[in-house]
Scaffold this motif. Structure first.
Motif, PDB file in Angstrom:
ATOM      1  N   LEU A 244       0.824  -1.206   0.000  1.00  0.00           N
ATOM      2  CA  LEU A 244       0.000   0.000   0.000  1.00  0.00           C
ATOM      3  C   LEU A 244       0.854   1.250   0.000  1.00  0.00           C
ATOM      4  O   LEU A 244       0.489   2.274  -0.609  1.00  0.00           O
ATOM      5  CB  LEU A 244      -0.936  -0.008   1.216  1.00  0.00           C
ATOM      6  CG  LEU A 244      -2.174  -0.902   1.088  1.00  0.00           C
ATOM      7  CD1 LEU A 244      -2.953  -0.908   2.396  1.00  0.00           C
ATOM      8  CD2 LEU A 244      -3.058  -0.417  -0.038  1.00  0.00           C
ATOM      9  N   THR A 245       2.004   1.196   0.694  1.00  0.00           N
ATOM     10  CA  THR A 245       2.908   2.352   0.677  1.00  0.00           C
ATOM     11  C   THR A 245       3.422   2.601  -0.740  1.00  0.00           C
ATOM     12  O   THR A 245       3.473   3.739  -1.226  1.00  0.00           O
ATOM     13  CB  THR A 245       4.084   2.111   1.631  1.00  0.00           C
ATOM     14  OG1 THR A 245       3.576   1.912   2.946  1.00  0.00           O
ATOM     15  CG2 THR A 245       5.029   3.301   1.632  1.00  0.00           C
ATOM     16  N   GLY A 246       3.800   1.489  -1.415  1.00  0.00           N
ATOM     17  CA  GLY A 246       4.236   1.639  -2.801  1.00  0.00           C
ATOM     18  C   GLY A 246       3.126   2.117  -3.710  1.00  0.00           C
ATOM     19  O   GLY A 246       3.344   2.944  -4.609  1.00  0.00           O
ATOM     20  N   LEU A 247       1.920   1.588  -3.483  1.00  0.00           N
ATOM     21  CA  LEU A 247       0.788   2.013  -4.291  1.00  0.00           C
ATOM     22  C   LEU A 247       0.471   3.475  -4.082  1.00  0.00           C
ATOM     23  O   LEU A 247       0.133   4.199  -5.032  1.00  0.00           O
ATOM     24  CB  LEU A 247      -0.423   1.140  -3.952  1.00  0.00           C
ATOM     25  CG  LEU A 247      -1.677   1.334  -4.804  1.00  0.00           C
ATOM     26  CD1 LEU A 247      -1.382   1.006  -6.257  1.00  0.00           C
ATOM     27  CD2 LEU A 247      -2.799   0.447  -4.287  1.00  0.00           C
ATOM     28  N   HIS A 248       0.597   3.923  -2.823  1.00  0.00           N
ATOM     29  CA  HIS A 248       0.358   5.336  -2.530  1.00  0.00           C
ATOM     30  C   HIS A 248       1.383   6.218  -3.238  1.00  0.00           C
ATOM     31  O   HIS A 248       1.027   7.262  -3.817  1.00  0.00           O
ATOM     32  CB  HIS A 248       0.411   5.562  -1.023  1.00  0.00           C
ATOM     33  CG  HIS A 248       0.246   7.000  -0.624  1.00  0.00           C
ATOM     34  ND1 HIS A 248      -0.951   7.660  -0.687  1.00  0.00           N
ATOM     35  CD2 HIS A 248       1.167   7.922  -0.181  1.00  0.00           C
ATOM     36  CE1 HIS A 248      -0.798   8.916  -0.282  1.00  0.00           C
ATOM     37  NE2 HIS A 248       0.490   9.092   0.022  1.00  0.00           N
ATOM     38  N   ALA A 249       2.647   5.793  -3.191  1.00  0.00           N
ATOM     39  CA  ALA A 249       3.694   6.578  -3.866  1.00  0.00           C
ATOM     40  C   ALA A 249       3.451   6.612  -5.374  1.00  0.00           C
ATOM     41  O   ALA A 249       3.632   7.658  -6.027  1.00  0.00           O
ATOM     42  CB  ALA A 249       5.066   5.978  -3.553  1.00  0.00           C
ATOM     43  N   ALA A 250       3.035   5.467  -5.936  1.00  0.00           N
ATOM     44  CA  ALA A 250       2.778   5.441  -7.380  1.00  0.00           C
ATOM     45  C   ALA A 250       1.588   6.320  -7.740  1.00  0.00           C
ATOM     46  O   ALA A 250       1.582   6.980  -8.792  1.00  0.00           O
ATOM     47  CB  ALA A 250       2.530   4.002  -7.824  1.00  0.00           C
ATOM     48  N   ALA A 251       0.571   6.338  -6.872  1.00  0.00           N
ATOM     49  CA  ALA A 251      -0.604   7.169  -7.151  1.00  0.00           C
ATOM     50  C   ALA A 251      -0.260   8.642  -7.157  1.00  0.00           C
ATOM     51  O   ALA A 251      -0.866   9.434  -7.894  1.00  0.00           O
ATOM     52  CB  ALA A 251      -1.692   6.878  -6.123  1.00  0.00           C
ATOM     53  N   GLU A 252       0.711   9.024  -6.339  1.00  0.00           N
ATOM     54  CA  GLU A 252       1.108  10.435  -6.295  1.00  0.00           C
ATOM     55  C   GLU A 252       1.789  10.863  -7.586  1.00  0.00           C
ATOM     56  O   GLU A 252       1.872  12.057  -7.893  1.00  0.00           O
ATOM     57  CB  GLU A 252       2.037  10.666  -5.108  1.00  0.00           C
ATOM     58  CG  GLU A 252       1.381  10.501  -3.753  1.00  0.00           C
ATOM     59  CD  GLU A 252       0.282  11.520  -3.543  1.00  0.00           C
ATOM     60  OE1 GLU A 252       0.420  12.674  -4.021  1.00  0.00           O
ATOM     61  OE2 GLU A 252      -0.741  11.176  -2.900  1.00  0.00           O
ATOM     62  N   LEU A 253       2.303   9.892  -8.360  1.00  0.00           N
ATOM     63  CA  LEU A 253       3.005  10.219  -9.606  1.00  0.00           C
ATOM     64  C   LEU A 253       2.071  10.278 -10.801  1.00  0.00           C
ATOM     65  O   LEU A 253       2.492  10.642 -11.906  1.00  0.00           O
ATOM     66  CB  LEU A 253       4.096   9.166  -9.870  1.00  0.00           C
ATOM     67  CG  LEU A 253       5.190   9.066  -8.799  1.00  0.00           C
ATOM     68  CD1 LEU A 253       6.164   7.950  -9.150  1.00  0.00           C
ATOM     69  CD2 LEU A 253       5.929  10.389  -8.657  1.00  0.00           C
ATOM     70  N   LEU A 254       0.813   9.895 -10.596  1.00  0.00           N
ATOM     71  CA  LEU A 254      -0.136   9.936 -11.703  1.00  0.00           C
ATOM     72  C   LEU A 254      -0.462  11.380 -12.069  1.00  0.00           C
ATOM     73  O   LEU A 254      -0.450  12.278 -11.208  1.00  0.00           O
ATOM     74  CB  LEU A 254      -1.423   9.192 -11.314  1.00  0.00           C
ATOM     75  CG  LEU A 254      -1.298   7.679 -11.097  1.00  0.00           C
ATOM     76  CD1 LEU A 254      -2.631   7.120 -10.602  1.00  0.00           C
ATOM     77  CD2 LEU A 254      -0.872   6.992 -12.385  1.00  0.00           C
ATOM     78  N   PRO A 255      -0.794  11.615 -13.333  1.00  0.00           N
ATOM     79  CA  PRO A 255      -1.126  12.986 -13.746  1.00  0.00           C
ATOM     80  C   PRO A 255      -2.466  13.411 -13.140  1.00  0.00           C
ATOM     81  O   PRO A 255      -3.320  12.577 -12.851  1.00  0.00           O
ATOM     82  CB  PRO A 255      -1.221  12.864 -15.273  1.00  0.00           C
ATOM     83  CG  PRO A 255      -1.532  11.427 -15.526  1.00  0.00           C
ATOM     84  CD  PRO A 255      -0.820  10.668 -14.462  1.00  0.00           C
ATOM     85  N   PRO A 256      -2.629  14.713 -12.941  1.00  0.00           N
ATOM     86  CA  PRO A 256      -3.881  15.198 -12.361  1.00  0.00           C
ATOM     87  C   PRO A 256      -5.077  14.816 -13.233  1.00  0.00           C
ATOM     88  O   PRO A 256      -4.965  14.695 -14.451  1.00  0.00           O
ATOM     89  CB  PRO A 256      -3.687  16.713 -12.310  1.00  0.00           C
ATOM     90  CG  PRO A 256      -2.198  16.908 -12.355  1.00  0.00           C
ATOM     91  CD  PRO A 256      -1.660  15.805 -13.206  1.00  0.00           C
ATOM     92  N   GLY A 257      -6.204  14.599 -12.542  1.00  0.00           N
ATOM     93  CA  GLY A 257      -7.423  14.248 -13.264  1.00  0.00           C
ATOM     94  C   GLY A 257      -8.365  13.471 -12.373  1.00  0.00           C
ATOM     95  O   GLY A 257      -8.027  13.046 -11.260  1.00  0.00           O
ATOM     96  N   ARG A 258      -9.584  13.282 -12.878  1.00  0.00           N
ATOM     97  CA  ARG A 258     -10.590  12.570 -12.097  1.00  0.00           C
ATOM     98  C   ARG A 258     -10.190  11.128 -11.804  1.00  0.00           C
ATOM     99  O   ARG A 258     -10.348  10.659 -10.672  1.00  0.00           O
ATOM    100  CB  ARG A 258     -11.929  12.615 -12.851  1.00  0.00           C
ATOM    101  CG  ARG A 258     -13.066  11.923 -12.139  1.00  0.00           C
ATOM    102  CD  ARG A 258     -13.330  12.535 -10.777  1.00  0.00           C
ATOM    103  NE  ARG A 258     -14.402  11.862 -10.085  1.00  0.00           N
ATOM    104  CZ  ARG A 258     -14.697  12.042  -8.815  1.00  0.00           C
ATOM    105  NH1 ARG A 258     -13.942  12.883  -8.079  1.00  0.00           N
ATOM    106  NH2 ARG A 258     -15.706  11.416  -8.265  1.00  0.00           N
ATOM    107  N   PRO A 259      -9.671  10.361 -12.758  1.00  0.00           N
ATOM    108  CA  PRO A 259      -9.245   8.993 -12.441  1.00  0.00           C
ATOM    109  C   PRO A 259      -8.179   8.956 -11.356  1.00  0.00           C
ATOM    110  O   PRO A 259      -8.186   8.078 -10.501  1.00  0.00           O
ATOM    111  CB  PRO A 259      -8.708   8.472 -13.779  1.00  0.00           C
ATOM    112  CG  PRO A 259      -9.418   9.280 -14.804  1.00  0.00           C
ATOM    113  CD  PRO A 259      -9.555  10.646 -14.207  1.00  0.00           C
ATOM    114  N   THR A 260      -7.259   9.909 -11.404  1.00  0.00           N
ATOM    115  CA  THR A 260      -6.207   9.945 -10.385  1.00  0.00           C
ATOM    116  C   THR A 260      -6.797  10.195  -9.005  1.00  0.00           C
ATOM    117  O   THR A 260      -6.394   9.578  -8.003  1.00  0.00           O
ATOM    118  CB  THR A 260      -5.186  11.037 -10.721  1.00  0.00           C
ATOM    119  OG1 THR A 260      -4.580  10.740 -11.995  1.00  0.00           O
ATOM    120  CG2 THR A 260      -4.092  11.120  -9.657  1.00  0.00           C
ATOM    121  N   GLU A 261      -7.755  11.107  -8.948  1.00  0.00           N
ATOM    122  CA  GLU A 261      -8.398  11.375  -7.653  1.00  0.00           C
ATOM    123  C   GLU A 261      -9.094  10.133  -7.113  1.00  0.00           C
ATOM    124  O   GLU A 261      -9.044   9.843  -5.915  1.00  0.00           O
ATOM    125  CB  GLU A 261      -9.413  12.510  -7.816  1.00  0.00           C
ATOM    126  CG  GLU A 261      -8.782  13.858  -8.131  1.00  0.00           C
ATOM    127  CD  GLU A 261      -9.836  14.940  -8.312  1.00  0.00           C
ATOM    128  OE1 GLU A 261     -11.045  14.600  -8.212  1.00  0.00           O
ATOM    129  OE2 GLU A 261      -9.458  16.103  -8.547  1.00  0.00           O
TER     130      GLU A 261
END
Length: 420
Positions: free
Chosen positions: A238-255
């Motif tokens: 989950l820590t890795g997933l959280h870090a990867a999510a922070e690198l996603l481009p802005p947008g509704r799917p990212t949120e």
């Protein structure tokens, strides 16, 4: 904490009632047996005594009859129509029949024997005082021995019954401790651990209770280890997933991804917290806390829509972080599953959180919150209330769930107050 079944105040009274009932039963049985045996002995000895006296009287009556018929002088204890002869025996003799009867002459027991004599009654009498005294002495001996036997039996029965009820009381106390969550409680009856000693039904119940507690404890520890292991294993990905999510481009799917990752992290941390609470490894960090100020902080952190009412402010010694955690979870649950307005009330050492929604489910009011349980198609209450209950137990507080009379759910936290 939800109210655990505590020690019932009527336990000793019921145990004492069982003891007294058993002793009363023993007493009644002893008295009945003593009365039956005493009556049998009394009747047997009395019949034998009367029979012996009657035989002697009839023997003398035969001698007197022969003397009367021969015209000889009657013996000293024989007489025709004596004045003290009982009327019924006189009538029997005058009617042509022979008989005997015990009567009283000048205050002394007397055995009479009478037979017909020319239309009158020829009678002899014997002193029956010694025989009567023997029967009275026998009756006193029977009463004394019966009282002694009853006393000894009652004493031995009281010792035996008290011993059994004491063991039953100990077993019931251990059972209540187990039901309250103390799975380390054991009866440890030596009759269950030493095969050479006598085993009885009480020992069998104690052994079954100890076995049940050991089995429950093993299952609970296994469940706690599983919960902790799962939560620990989830933290790294989950820590890795959280870090990867922070690198996603802005947008509704990212949120959406970040929101779900945050929910998973919160769930994992909640599971770890429950695991720590269940193992009893939590320790308090005590400090003086003003409840009114803390309630304002919790309401502000929960966002708009939480009303704070301070009826009587109070300063208590408690763990500030844990208390905020409990109240925060209660307020969050009220906003999530209830309806506004949500009111946080401070009234002395009691802090109440109430919403105006549909209220708590019946199972929750009766048995307390249960993890992830749902009622029909309704959404479950997650882990928030379970954590609130666990943290309240650590604080030594009482957490009660109820439905308000005017509608809505009501959770009341009563904090311990040190005397003096």
């Amino acid at each position: 904490m939800t109210r655990a079944p505590g020690r019932r105040p009527g336990l000793r009274r019921r145990a004492a009632s069982l003891t007294w009932k058993a002793l009363a039963f023993i007493t009644v049985m002893c008295c009945g047996l003593a009365a039956l045996l005493g009556a049998l002995v009394h009747v047997s000895v009395t019949n034998q005594t009367v029979s012996d006296a009657r035989s002697r009287a009839l023997g003398r009556l035969e001698s007197a009859t022969r003397a009367y018929e021969a015209g000889n002088r009657l013996p000293p204890d024989a007489e025709v129509d004596p004045p003290g002869l009982p009327r019924s025996l006189r009538a029997l003799a005058e009617g042509g029949r022979r008989g005997t009867m015990v009567g009283v002459v000048d205050g002394h027991p007397t055995m009479w024997a009478a037979t017909p004599a020319d239309g009158r009654a020829l009678a002899v009498r014997l002193d029956y005082a010694q025989s009567a005294a023997t029967i009275e002495a026998l009756d006193r001996a029977i009463l004394g021995s019966s009282a002694l036997a009853i006393g000894v039996t009652l004493t031995l029965g009281a010792l035996g019954v008290t011993r059994v009820t004491r063991r039953l009381r100990t077993t019931s106390q251990v059972a209540r401790r187990i039901s309250a969550g103390d799975l380390d409680a054991r009866v440890d009856d030596p009759r269950t651990t030493d095969p050479a000693r006598y085993r009885d039904e009480v020992a069998a119940v104690a052994a079954a209770l100890d076995t049940m507690a050991s089995t429950l404890q093993r299952k609970l520890l296994s469940e706690q280890r599983f919960t902790a292991d799962v939560a620990h294993e989830l933290r790294t990905p989950l820590t890795g997933l959280h870090a990867a999510a922070e690198l996603l481009p802005p947008g509704r799917p990212t949120e959406l991804v970040r929101d779900r990752v945050a929910a998973l992290r919160t769930l994992t941390e909640d599971l770890l917290e429950i695991s720590r609470l269940e193992t009893g490894s939590e320790r308090l960090d005590l400090e003086d806390v003003r409840l009114g100020v803390l309630a304002e902080r919790v309401a502000a952190h929960a966002g708009a829509g939480t009303e704070v009412r301070v009826v009587e402010d109070r300063c208590v010694e408690t763990d500030r972080r844990r208390l905020e955690r409990v109240l925060g979870n209660l307020v969050a649950n009220a906003h999530r599953h209830g309806a506004p307005p949500v009111v946080l009330t401070v009234d002395g050492p009691v802090v109440t959180v109430r919403d105006h929604g549909g209220g708590f489910p019946e199972y929750l009011v009766a048995d307390g919150p249960q993890r992830f349980r749902t009622e029909g198609s309704a959404k479950g209450h997650g882990l928030g209330l379970t954590i609130a209950v666990g943290q309240a137990e650590v604080l030594g507080a009482e957490l009660e769930f109820a439905n308000a009379s005017g509608g809505g759910a009501r959770a009341a936290l009563r904090l311990p107050v040190s005397e003096g």
